[in-house]
Design a protein around this motif. Structure first.
Motif, PDB file in Angstrom:
ATOM      1  N   UNK A 291      -1.333  -3.227  -0.146  1.00  0.00           N
ATOM      2  CA  UNK A 291      -1.298  -3.804  -1.497  1.00  0.00           C
ATOM      3  C   UNK A 291      -0.668  -2.816  -2.485  1.00  0.00           C
ATOM      4  N   UNK A 292      -1.093  -1.565  -2.340  1.00  0.00           N
ATOM      5  CA  UNK A 292      -0.573  -0.528  -3.250  1.00  0.00           C
ATOM      6  C   UNK A 292       0.924  -0.309  -3.031  1.00  0.00           C
ATOM      7  N   UNK A 293       1.311  -0.276  -1.743  1.00  0.00           N
ATOM      8  CA  UNK A 293       2.733  -0.029  -1.440  1.00  0.00           C
ATOM      9  C   UNK A 293       3.598  -1.140  -2.015  1.00  0.00           C
TER      10      UNK A 293
ATOM     11  N   UNK B 178       2.866  -3.140  -4.421  1.00  0.00           N
ATOM     12  CA  UNK B 178       2.817  -3.054  -5.887  1.00  0.00           C
ATOM     13  C   UNK B 178       3.775  -1.996  -6.422  1.00  0.00           C
ATOM     14  N   UNK B 179       3.733  -0.804  -5.780  1.00  0.00           N
ATOM     15  CA  UNK B 179       4.594   0.297  -6.237  1.00  0.00           C
ATOM     16  C   UNK B 179       6.067  -0.063  -6.070  1.00  0.00           C
ATOM     17  N   UNK B 180       6.397  -0.649  -4.911  1.00  0.00           N
ATOM     18  CA  UNK B 180       7.796  -1.030  -4.675  1.00  0.00           C
ATOM     19  C   UNK B 180       8.250  -2.087  -5.679  1.00  0.00           C
TER      20      UNK B 180
END
Lengths: 275, 308
Positions: free
Chosen positions: A8-10, A12-14
């Motif tokens: 989820x974080x990856x 989101x960051x991308x």
């Protein structure tokens, strides 16, 4: 659970970076274009360069270390010059000017090596080479120097210095092209800053260009009328020669004594400038 | 007297902690600076001084202007290498080192927001780079000034010996002076600093999810290198694979995500004498600030609920 959080974080960051990329792209492209136009960023001929250097050098050049690679290549050329390896010197200066096309001094130094040093070396260094062949090789190097500096002019059309250097090659030694030399001095004068000796040199070579003698005489007389600062022995001597050639009436001739005549009295075989 | 008034009079007053405190960031910045100085960072300045002294005494077959230009190129090249290399190496070690020393737990156990921690660390690296660059600039300017004086004297002597007019000598010396000490060189220094700031921000972003210092350094270096030519390469690939889905799905996102460091290469030509105005530098600073802000925000997004 932890994997889900990481995914989820990856994502989101991308996503944030992609959106930022979309927003900044037009701004960045506009800035790059403006910087290239104003000469702040050099447009390196990547295809030409990549065929001349290795990948690591290419990366260094693109990575903002262009001047450092150019310094290294200049040192390499200097070393090659001391061993009279003219092909290496030529290759190095082609590389330097591909990396830094805006560096006028590199165009000048490169052409100087070709038109003067390599040319003289080809003519005189190897006595076993027949004279005609040595002469041809020397001339070929001079023409290489001319072609090299012309490429520099193409890439730096506003440079007065490159025209001045090209003119010098045209009249130096055995190329002897006074009309072309005069043309280049005239170009140099148009681009400025005006150097007084270039104005005189333009007149001197114009006077040696067949069909332009009268125009040259008028031009040199204009310089003469400017006063003391232009009345150097070379100018007076050239005007004297033109007066003879154009058969100017005695009353219109300049009163100064011919400085060359004094020298010739003492040294009859002396080779004087602009002879 | 109301009930609440009684209770507040009895219990000790709890100090109000500001949500965002520049003061706390400054404390973290200075402690990071001290931490980096203790790592003998500034020893590089000795190497730099030797390099500049060597470059200023190199007497090749150069014209006077070229001699000065070479000194400038070598010095700014060294400054550039130092700044991005330091930005990557120093930023990459900071968070893992705090973890190793357990300093991170002490800091985060206090009312210090993670944003402040990250900004403090980043600004500490930038402060170190800034101080080092200023010292290098002062050293370099000193060398360049003395070199300029010597070269101008030699040039004047040589031109006078050739019998040139005063006017021509003045014009020629102006051309040499253009390669000497100029205010514009400050802009080149600023451009180097701005580039290093973006590199540091990228490295910090990587270090918030990286598993090791080595990984952070490798990834940041790759981003730095690719960031110098990805647009050139993308242009080539897009042309070769015109209209293909691969080009759209792979190449375009890479170009979008990785910063374009080529814009910051203005240093090379400013050093060469290309004029630049303050407006251009402000735009460049704005772009660098935007990069730092966005990469810091993404770093915070990844770091905010990270468990240690």
């Amino acid at each position: 659970m932890k994997l889900g959080r990481i995914a989820r974080k990856t994502i989101g960051a991308l996503a944030i970076l992609l959106v930022f990329g979309l927003v900044k792209a037009p701004l960045e492209n506009g800035m790059t274009r403006r910087y290239v136009e104003s000469g702040l960023i050099a447009e390196v001929a990547a295809t030409e360069l990549s065929s001349a250097v290795g990948q690591s050098t290419m990366l260094a050049v693109l990575g903002g270390l262009r001047p450092l690679v150019a310094i290294y290549t200049t040192l390499h050329a200097f070393d090659a010059w001391s061993f009279r390896e003219w092909d290496t010197v030529e290759r190095d200066y082609r590389l330097i000017t591909t990396m830094m096309p805006e560096d006028i001094d590199s165009w000048v130094t490169g052409s100087w090596h070709m038109a003067y040093n390599a040319s003289a070396s080809a003519r005189y260094d190897d006595p076993s080479v027949p004279e005609a062949v040595a002469e041809k090789n020397g001339r070929d190097w001079m023409l290489k120097g001319v072609a090299f500096i012309k490429k520099g002019i193409q890439q730096n059309p506003e440079s007065a210095k490159l025209h001045e250097e090209l003119a010098r090659i045209y009249w130096k030694d055995k190329l002897d092209e006074p009309c072309l030399a005069a043309e280049e001095y005239q170009e140099s004068l148009k681009l400025g800053p005006t150097k007084t000796f270039i104005r005189r040199f333009y007149g001197y070579f114009l006077s040696k260009c067949p069909g332009h003698e009268r125009e040259a005489y008028d031009y040199l007389m204009d310089l003469y009328r400017e006063g003391k600062k232009q009345r150097l022995p070379s100018l007076i001597s050239r005007i004297k020669a033109m007066e003879e050639a154009l058969k100017i009436p005695q009353a219109e001739r300049i009163p100064d004594p011919d400085p060359d005549r004094e020298i010739r009295k003492e040294y009859p075989n002396a080779q004087l400038p602009f002879d | 007297m109301s009930e609440s008034q009684v209770s507040s009079a009895e219990s000790p007053a709890i100090p109000r902690v500001p949500v965002f405190s520049p003061g706390r960031i400054w404390v973290l910045t200075t402690s990071t600076f001290t931490q980096l100085v203790r790592m003998k960072t500034f020893y590089f300045l000795i190497v730099f001084a030797i390099l500049v002294a060597g470059a200023s005494n190199l007497n090749l077959l150069y014209t006077s202007a070229q001699k000065l230009r070479m000194l400038k190129d070598a010095s700014f090249g060294a400054m550039s290498i130092f700044s991005w290399l330091f930005a990557i190496a120093a930023t990459a070690v900071l968070i893992p080192r705090d973890l190793e020393d357990r300093t991170l737990y002490t800091i985060l156990a206090k009312p210090v927001p993670r944003l402040e921690y990250l900004l403090g660390k980043l600004f500490g690296v930038l402060l170190t780079i800034g101080v080092a660059l200023v010292v290098m600039q002062i050293l370099f300017t000193g060398f360049l000034f003395f070199r300029e004086v010597t070269v101008l004297a030699e040039e004047r002597q040589s031109l006078e010996a050739q019998g040139m007019s005063a006017e021509d000598i003045r014009a020629q010396l102006e051309l040499v002076r253009a390669q000497g000490v100029q205010w514009q060189l400050i802009y080149a220094l600023i451009a180097i600093f701005l580039k290093a700031s973006v590199v540091a921000a990228v490295t910090m972003l990587v270090s918030t999810f990286a598993s090791s210092t080595l990984f952070t350094m490798i990834v940041a270096t790759i981003v730095f290198v690719v960031g110098h030519f990805h647009k050139l390469a993308a242009g080539y690939w897009m042309h070769e694979l015109s209209g293909s889905l691969v080009a759209k799905l792979v190449v375009k996102p890479i170009v979008m995500i990785i910063p374009d460091f080529r814009v910051f290469n203005v240093t090379e030509n400013i050093v060469g004498g290309t004029p630049v105005d303050a407006g251009t530098m402000l735009t460049l600073a704005g772009l660098a600030l935007l990069y730092v802000a966005v990469y810091s925000a993404v770093a915070l997004y990844l770091f905010i609920d990270k468990e240690f």
